[in-house]
Scaffold this motif. Structure first.
Motif, PDB file in Angstrom:
ATOM      1  N   TRP A  84      -5.241  41.304  27.746  1.00  0.00           N
ATOM      2  CA  TRP A  84      -4.516  42.527  28.092  1.00  0.00           C
ATOM      3  C   TRP A  84      -4.629  42.830  29.586  1.00  0.00           C
ATOM      4  N   PRO A  90      -3.566  48.995  31.131  1.00  0.00           N
ATOM      5  CA  PRO A  90      -2.944  50.292  30.820  1.00  0.00           C
ATOM      6  C   PRO A  90      -1.822  50.657  31.789  1.00  0.00           C
ATOM      7  N   CYS A  95      -0.907  48.032  25.015  1.00  0.00           N
ATOM      8  CA  CYS A  95      -2.211  47.678  24.428  1.00  0.00           C
ATOM      9  C   CYS A  95      -1.949  46.842  23.175  1.00  0.00           C
ATOM     10  N   THR A 103     -10.008  51.324  19.843  1.00  0.00           N
ATOM     11  CA  THR A 103      -9.703  52.461  20.712  1.00  0.00           C
ATOM     12  C   THR A 103     -10.215  53.762  20.103  1.00  0.00           C
TER      13      THR A 103
END
Length: 111
Positions: A84, A90, A95, A103
């Motif tokens: 990621w 972000p 995600c 999370t």
């Protein structure tokens, strides 16, 4: 500047209290792909090992916010984070669904 990663250590995270995890290897693997800061206790020990992925400047400009990940206790989860972050993290890259399992929203801290 790429995403940055904060790794909680020195409390429950990063200690033998979370058995079977090579904490040094996890931190090293993350550091191969993004700047890593090792933090003292982030106050969410029930989620040990905690990793926070902070957005890059481009990610912040696109509305990205830090993503808190807990119970990151296996190499596959670490690799999902690496993938990621390489994709932009972000605000830049969505995600991965698999990271939704990790999370959580940290409690607000008293100031």
């Amino acid at each position: 500047m790429p995403s940055r990663i904060v790794v909680c250590r020195d409390c429950c995270c990063g200690t033998p209290k979370v058995p079977g995890v090579d904490h040094a290897q996890q931190t090293a693997r993350l550091a191969e792909n993004a700047p890593v800061r090792v933090s003292e206790c982030l106050g969410v020990c029930e989620h040990a090992n905690v990793i926070v992925v902070q957005p890059s400047a481009a990610g912040r400009a696109a509305g990205g916010r830090p993503v808190w990940l807990g119970l990151v206790n296996d190499p596959e989860a670490t690799e999902d984070i690496v993938t990621w972050v390489r994709a932009g993290g972000p605000g830049v890259a969505p995600c991965p669904d698999v990271l939704d399992l990790y999370t959580f929203t940290p409690p607000r801290r008293a100031r």
